[in-house]
Write an enzyme that holds these catalytic residues in place. Structure first.
Site, PDB file in Angstrom:
ATOM      1  N   ASP A 103      -4.907  -7.838   5.754  1.00  0.00           N
ATOM      2  CA  ASP A 103      -3.609  -7.672   6.418  1.00  0.00           C
ATOM      3  C   ASP A 103      -3.403  -6.264   6.976  1.00  0.00           C
ATOM      4  O   ASP A 103      -2.272  -5.869   7.232  1.00  0.00           O
ATOM      5  CB  ASP A 103      -2.479  -8.018   5.440  1.00  0.00           C
ATOM      6  CG  ASP A 103      -2.287  -6.944   4.376  1.00  0.00           C
ATOM      7  OD1 ASP A 103      -3.263  -6.234   4.073  1.00  0.00           O
ATOM      8  OD2 ASP A 103      -1.167  -6.819   3.852  1.00  0.00           O
ATOM      9  N   GLU A 104      -4.476  -5.526   7.187  1.00  0.00           N
ATOM     10  CA  GLU A 104      -4.311  -4.169   7.705  1.00  0.00           C
ATOM     11  C   GLU A 104      -5.498  -3.794   8.570  1.00  0.00           C
ATOM     12  O   GLU A 104      -6.643  -4.147   8.280  1.00  0.00           O
ATOM     13  CB  GLU A 104      -4.179  -3.177   6.547  1.00  0.00           C
ATOM     14  CG  GLU A 104      -3.915  -1.747   7.012  1.00  0.00           C
ATOM     15  CD  GLU A 104      -3.691  -0.797   5.859  1.00  0.00           C
ATOM     16  OE1 GLU A 104      -3.334   0.361   6.120  1.00  0.00           O
ATOM     17  OE2 GLU A 104      -3.861  -1.215   4.694  1.00  0.00           O
TER      18      GLU A 104
END
Length: 355
Positions: free
Chosen positions: A94-95
């Site tokens: 998620d990054e």
């Protein structure tokens, strides 16, 4: 993970919206993978034991993770990134860092790109993202933690040193709890105080990392966005429902772990020469033991005898085992990233936490 798993679950199950929710295995050894923002109000956070989380919030909703679903959403978001630049470096599911110094849309300001990407993520996934914008990785990552959820924070080069001066040392990249404690003992609480210490003294205390801290305190971070990372290791680990200390039980678990490790090596195509055994005991103390060979380790026949040799050094009969882990590392072409010649980039985004 910044509430990503929990937010996907709340999106897919509207009846869970607005309630304290944690993603994780609801068992005696379960831990929280991600806590929703509602759960965080009860001081529940990732890596916390599920049992502890329940004590803090008795009506906490526990949801088992759906990793394939999270990967699907992550791919949708990364497809949006690639509409703006091919220089995308995933940090986790998620990054990611984006270098938008030269972007496909021809937009002049990184802030405008971040706003467009945030809007497209919302339209495509019905989720929101927080973004940090600055001229290097260090500042973009720090900025991504500001003004969440659905945040956008810019650290302009002209204001970077003032921004860094007020930062707690815990916010600097690579400064973990133990390093922060050591800095506090030295009287270093924030970026301004860190900036007052010489490079030579920081290296004397912290080794090679001290040189990085010296640069970071001055807003210097020359690491480029790396599109493809060279894999450094392949491993697996298992937390047991009950602590184990019987020799036959430990050997059986080790055997199954070797089988899983060799399967992962086969699938990844990784070649490494160092086998590492990780053991976490019943009291949460942890040790690692390693052996390096003159050849690549691939098969059960090569790895199992080494794993047993490493286990022989562990006194688990008096200290029951909570967790076992095995990994293979040290590829023949391994290089220290710090020895490479980085280039300076002027437009950097860090997107973190698709809500």
């Amino acid at each position: 993970m910044d509430a990503f798993f929990a937010s996907v679950e709340q999106r897919d199950h509207p009846e869970w919206w607005g309630i304290p929710l944690a993603v994780g295995f609801d068992g005696p050894r379960g831990v929280v993978s991600t806590a929703s923002y509602e759960a965080r109000q009860y001081h529940i956070h990732s890596a916390m034991a599920i049992a502890s989380a329940k004590r803090l919030c008795p009506f906490l909703k526990i949801v088992e993770p759906q990793f394939e679903r999270y990967k699907e959403v992550s791919r949708q978001v990364h497809d949006i990134f690639l509409q703006y630049t091919d220089l995308v470096e995933p940090i986790s599911i998620d990054e990611a860092f984006l270098d938008v110094t030269e972007n496909k849309k021809g937009l002049e300001f990184a802030r405008d790109i971040a706003m467009e990407i945030k809007q497209k993520i919302r339209e495509k996934t019905q989720l929101t993202a927080s973004a940090g914008v600055s001229y290097n990785k260090l500042l973009a990552k720090i900025a991504s933690d500001y003004r969440k959820p659905d945040g956008l924070f810019v650290v302009h080069p002209d204001k970077a040193l003032d921004f860094i001066a007020e930062l707690p040392v815990e916010d600097f990249w690579g400064v973990g709890p133990k390093t922060a404690q050591k800095m506090h003992q030295m009287g270093i609480i924030n970026g301004q105080q860190l900036r007052a210490v010489s490079r030579s003294y920081l290296m004397q205390v912290f080794g090679k990392a001290g040189s990085l801290y010296y640069d970071f305190a001055r807003g210097i971070d020359n690491r480029p966005v790396v599109v493809e990372h060279e894999r450094k290791s392949v491993g697996c680990e298992q937390t047991f429902l009950t602590d184990i200390s019987l020799r036959s039980t430990v050997l059986i678990e080790l055997y199954h772990m070797v089988l899983e490790l060799t399967e992962r090596i086969k699938k990844s195509g990784f070649e490494g020469r160092t086998l590492t055994l990780k053991v976490k005991f019943h009291d949460f103390t942890q040790i690692t033991r390693s052996l390096t060979q003159g050849k690549q380790l691939h098969t059960k026949e090569e790895i199992l005898p080494l794993a047993k040799q490493l286990l022989w050094e562990v006194d688990y009969e008096r200290n029951p085992i909570r967790l076992l882990g095995l990994s293979v590392s040290n590829p023949a072409n391994d290089k220290d990233w710090a020895d490479s010649r980085p280039r300076w980039v002027e437009g950097m985004l860090d997107f973190k936490g698709f809500l």
